[in-house]
Design a protein around this motif. Structure first.
Motif, PDB file in Angstrom:
ATOM      1  N   LEU A 174      39.297  41.838  33.137  1.00 25.72           N
ATOM      2  CA  LEU A 174      38.605  43.074  33.530  1.00 25.72           C
ATOM      3  C   LEU A 174      39.561  44.069  34.164  1.00 25.72           C
ATOM      4  CD1 LEU A 174      35.343  41.489  35.003  1.00 25.72           C
ATOM      5  CD2 LEU A 174      35.610  42.612  32.771  1.00 25.72           C
ATOM      6  N   VAL A 175      40.478  43.596  34.982  1.00 22.83           N
ATOM      7  CA  VAL A 175      41.483  44.471  35.597  1.00 22.83           C
ATOM      8  C   VAL A 175      42.373  45.061  34.514  1.00 22.83           C
ATOM      9  CG1 VAL A 175      43.532  44.484  37.079  1.00 22.83           C
ATOM     10  CG2 VAL A 175      41.433  43.372  37.872  1.00 22.83           C
ATOM     11  N   ASN A 176      42.813  44.239  33.581  1.00 19.83           N
ATOM     12  CA  ASN A 176      43.681  44.682  32.490  1.00 19.83           C
ATOM     13  C   ASN A 176      43.012  45.744  31.619  1.00 19.83           C
ATOM     14  OD1 ASN A 176      45.877  44.765  30.749  1.00 19.83           O
ATOM     15  ND2 ASN A 176      45.189  43.004  29.573  1.00 19.83           N
ATOM     16  N   LYS A 177      41.691  45.658  31.460  1.00 14.75           N
ATOM     17  CA  LYS A 177      40.949  46.602  30.622  1.00 14.75           C
ATOM     18  C   LYS A 177      40.355  47.769  31.434  1.00 14.75           C
ATOM     19  CE  LYS A 177      41.684  44.394  26.856  1.00 14.75           C
ATOM     20  NZ  LYS A 177      42.648  44.914  25.915  1.00 14.75           N
ATOM     21  N   ASN A 178      40.787  47.898  32.675  1.00 14.37           N
ATOM     22  CA  ASN A 178      40.316  48.981  33.562  1.00 14.37           C
ATOM     23  C   ASN A 178      38.800  48.976  33.761  1.00 14.37           C
ATOM     24  OD1 ASN A 178      42.917  50.093  34.061  1.00 14.37           O
ATOM     25  ND2 ASN A 178      42.850  50.986  32.011  1.00 14.37           N
ATOM     26  N   LEU A 179      38.221  47.783  33.810  1.00 14.66           N
ATOM     27  CA  LEU A 179      36.804  47.636  34.109  1.00 14.66           C
ATOM     28  C   LEU A 179      36.592  47.207  35.560  1.00 14.66           C
ATOM     29  CD1 LEU A 179      35.729  45.806  30.841  1.00 14.66           C
ATOM     30  CD2 LEU A 179      35.255  48.186  31.468  1.00 14.66           C
ATOM     31  N   MET A 180      37.688  46.813  36.228  1.00 15.33           N
ATOM     32  CA  MET A 180      37.604  46.312  37.597  1.00 15.33           C
ATOM     33  C   MET A 180      38.915  46.603  38.312  1.00 15.33           C
ATOM     34  SD  MET A 180      36.762  42.369  38.600  1.00 15.33           S
ATOM     35  CE  MET A 180      35.632  42.038  39.903  1.00 15.33           C
ATOM     36  N   VAL A 181      38.806  46.888  39.600  1.00 14.96           N
ATOM     37  CA  VAL A 181      39.969  47.055  40.470  1.00 14.96           C
ATOM     38  C   VAL A 181      39.808  46.056  41.605  1.00 14.96           C
ATOM     39  CG1 VAL A 181      41.188  48.625  42.021  1.00 14.96           C
ATOM     40  CG2 VAL A 181      40.187  49.507  39.916  1.00 14.96           C
ATOM     41  N   VAL A 182      40.879  45.314  41.911  1.00  8.48           N
ATOM     42  CA  VAL A 182      40.808  44.276  42.934  1.00  8.48           C
ATOM     43  C   VAL A 182      41.906  44.494  43.968  1.00  8.48           C
ATOM     44  CG1 VAL A 182      40.912  41.792  43.377  1.00  8.48           C
ATOM     45  CG2 VAL A 182      39.895  42.624  41.262  1.00  8.48           C
ATOM     46  N   SER A 183      41.525  44.397  45.231  1.00  9.42           N
ATOM     47  CA  SER A 183      42.491  44.389  46.331  1.00  9.42           C
ATOM     48  C   SER A 183      42.238  43.128  47.147  1.00  9.42           C
ATOM     49  CB  SER A 183      42.334  45.642  47.194  1.00  9.42           C
ATOM     50  OG  SER A 183      41.136  45.572  47.951  1.00  9.42           O
ATOM     51  N   ASP A 184      42.959  42.962  48.250  1.00  6.38           N
ATOM     52  CA  ASP A 184      42.757  41.783  49.090  1.00  6.38           C
ATOM     53  C   ASP A 184      41.375  41.761  49.738  1.00  6.38           C
ATOM     54  OD1 ASP A 184      45.287  40.864  48.523  1.00  6.38           O
ATOM     55  OD2 ASP A 184      46.181  41.689  50.338  1.00  6.38           O
ATOM     56  N   SER A 185      40.799  42.933  49.975  1.00  5.28           N
ATOM     57  CA  SER A 185      39.545  42.997  50.733  1.00  5.28           C
ATOM     58  C   SER A 185      38.304  43.321  49.907  1.00  5.28           C
ATOM     59  CB  SER A 185      39.673  44.034  51.849  1.00  5.28           C
ATOM     60  OG  SER A 185      39.909  45.321  51.296  1.00  5.28           O
ATOM     61  N   LYS A 186      38.481  43.822  48.691  1.00  5.71           N
ATOM     62  CA  LYS A 186      37.310  44.165  47.883  1.00  5.71           C
ATOM     63  C   LYS A 186      37.663  44.228  46.404  1.00  5.71           C
ATOM     64  CE  LYS A 186      37.957  49.093  48.460  1.00  5.71           C
ATOM     65  NZ  LYS A 186      37.547  50.295  49.124  1.00  5.71           N
ATOM     66  N   ALA A 187      36.612  44.169  45.612  1.00  2.00           N
ATOM     67  CA  ALA A 187      36.727  44.358  44.168  1.00  2.00           C
ATOM     68  C   ALA A 187      35.700  45.416  43.785  1.00  2.00           C
ATOM     69  CB  ALA A 187      36.445  43.059  43.425  1.00  2.00           C
TER      70      ALA A 187
ATOM     71  N   TYR B  20      35.264  41.054  50.249  1.00  4.26           N
ATOM     72  CA  TYR B  20      35.792  39.753  50.655  1.00  4.26           C
ATOM     73  C   TYR B  20      35.407  39.483  52.107  1.00  4.26           C
ATOM     74  CZ  TYR B  20      39.327  36.172  51.710  1.00  4.26           C
ATOM     75  OH  TYR B  20      39.971  35.025  52.093  1.00  4.26           O
ATOM     76  N   GLU B  21      34.788  38.320  52.351  1.00  3.93           N
ATOM     77  CA  GLU B  21      34.322  37.968  53.692  1.00  3.93           C
ATOM     78  C   GLU B  21      35.189  36.918  54.364  1.00  3.93           C
ATOM     79  OE1 GLU B  21      30.182  36.949  53.434  1.00  3.93           O
ATOM     80  OE2 GLU B  21      29.659  38.887  52.564  1.00  3.93           O
ATOM     81  N   GLY B  22      36.198  36.415  53.696  1.00  2.00           N
ATOM     82  CA  GLY B  22      37.101  35.446  54.300  1.00  2.00           C
ATOM     83  C   GLY B  22      36.594  34.017  54.297  1.00  2.00           C
ATOM     84  N   VAL B  23      35.561  33.737  53.535  1.00  2.00           N
ATOM     85  CA  VAL B  23      35.031  32.376  53.457  1.00  2.00           C
ATOM     86  C   VAL B  23      36.007  31.473  52.689  1.00  2.00           C
ATOM     87  CG1 VAL B  23      33.137  30.953  52.561  1.00  2.00           C
ATOM     88  CG2 VAL B  23      32.659  33.179  53.614  1.00  2.00           C
ATOM     89  N   GLU B  24      36.582  31.996  51.646  1.00  2.00           N
ATOM     90  CA  GLU B  24      37.559  31.267  50.832  1.00  2.00           C
ATOM     91  C   GLU B  24      38.954  31.850  51.081  1.00  2.00           C
ATOM     92  OE1 GLU B  24      37.146  28.643  48.466  1.00  2.00           O
ATOM     93  OE2 GLU B  24      35.229  28.443  49.487  1.00  2.00           O
ATOM     94  N   ASP B  25      39.964  31.293  50.432  1.00  2.00           N
ATOM     95  CA  ASP B  25      41.353  31.727  50.636  1.00  2.00           C
ATOM     96  C   ASP B  25      41.637  33.131  50.114  1.00  2.00           C
ATOM     97  OD1 ASP B  25      41.947  29.326  51.844  1.00  2.00           O
ATOM     98  OD2 ASP B  25      42.705  28.412  50.002  1.00  2.00           O
ATOM     99  N   ASN B  26      40.902  33.563  49.089  1.00  2.00           N
ATOM    100  CA  ASN B  26      41.117  34.895  48.516  1.00  2.00           C
ATOM    101  C   ASN B  26      39.822  35.370  47.866  1.00  2.00           C
ATOM    102  OD1 ASN B  26      41.061  33.968  45.676  1.00  2.00           O
ATOM    103  ND2 ASN B  26      42.997  32.981  46.226  1.00  2.00           N
ATOM    104  N   ILE B  27      39.833  36.613  47.436  1.00  6.87           N
ATOM    105  CA  ILE B  27      38.600  37.227  46.913  1.00  6.87           C
ATOM    106  C   ILE B  27      38.138  36.567  45.613  1.00  6.87           C
ATOM    107  CG2 ILE B  27      39.785  39.105  45.701  1.00  6.87           C
ATOM    108  CD1 ILE B  27      37.387  40.903  46.673  1.00  6.87           C
ATOM    109  N   ILE B  28      39.063  36.179  44.757  1.00  8.00           N
ATOM    110  CA  ILE B  28      38.659  35.555  43.491  1.00  8.00           C
ATOM    111  C   ILE B  28      38.002  34.199  43.745  1.00  8.00           C
ATOM    112  CG2 ILE B  28      39.483  34.636  41.280  1.00  8.00           C
ATOM    113  CD1 ILE B  28      41.479  36.956  41.226  1.00  8.00           C
ATOM    114  N   SER B  29      38.551  33.426  44.668  1.00  5.57           N
ATOM    115  CA  SER B  29      37.938  32.138  45.029  1.00  5.57           C
ATOM    116  C   SER B  29      36.551  32.354  45.620  1.00  5.57           C
ATOM    117  CB  SER B  29      38.808  31.400  46.050  1.00  5.57           C
ATOM    118  OG  SER B  29      40.051  31.083  45.507  1.00  5.57           O
ATOM    119  N   GLU B  30      36.406  33.415  46.399  1.00  7.87           N
ATOM    120  CA  GLU B  30      35.106  33.693  47.003  1.00  7.87           C
ATOM    121  C   GLU B  30      34.074  34.120  45.952  1.00  7.87           C
ATOM    122  OE1 GLU B  30      35.204  35.035  51.105  1.00  7.87           O
ATOM    123  OE2 GLU B  30      33.911  36.681  50.456  1.00  7.87           O
ATOM    124  N   ILE B  31      34.496  34.918  45.002  1.00  8.07           N
ATOM    125  CA  ILE B  31      33.592  35.298  43.908  1.00  8.07           C
ATOM    126  C   ILE B  31      33.161  34.055  43.138  1.00  8.07           C
ATOM    127  CG2 ILE B  31      33.415  36.535  41.701  1.00  8.07           C
ATOM    128  CD1 ILE B  31      35.284  38.690  42.936  1.00  8.07           C
TER     129      ILE B  31
END
Length: 116
Positions: free
Chosen positions: A84-97, A55-66
């Motif tokens: 993807l998070v629910n199926k354990n294919l992805m982990v997301v935090s405030d700063s990275k996915a 996450y680079e802070g261009v948008e309000d949150n990481i999902i918006s930035e993606i």
């Protein structure tokens, strides 16, 4: 003259990628083909960073930035990421996915290796 060692990356989908139950389930959801494409676009976007999206802070949150980065709607990206998070294919935090399958799906070589 200095040579830059350009590196090429590729995504290796297993032959049975679309037979994987989590992908089959994703495709069966209304809009699932779009969500599958979004997953593939995120995989491609994170090839050079070993499956991490920072996450680079261009948008309000990481999902918006993606969503902005891959030119897809926020709603579709949010649904895809939640799946993807629910199926354990992805982990997301405030700063990275992190895409957890990436180590199995990526290959690379330098330009000089490719020429050989």
């Amino acid at each position: 003259m200095a040579r830059t060692n350009k590196r090429f990356y590729w995504l290796k989908l297993p032959k049975d990628f679309f037979e994987d139950r989590s992908i089959k389930r994703l495709r069966k959801i209304s809009g699932g083909d779009t969500y599958t494409i979004i997953y593939l676009k995120i995989l491609l976007k994170t090839l050079e960073s070993n499956g991490f999206y920072y996450y680079e802070g261009v948008e309000d949150n990481i999902i918006s930035e993606i969503a902005l980065d891959i030119d897809e709607s926020l709603d579709d990206v949010e649904i895809t990421v939640n799946y993807l998070v629910n199926k354990n294919l992805m982990v997301v935090s405030d700063s990275k996915a992190e895409l957890l399958q990436m180590s199995k799906l990526v290959g690379s070589e330098t330009a000089s290796t490719q020429r050989s």
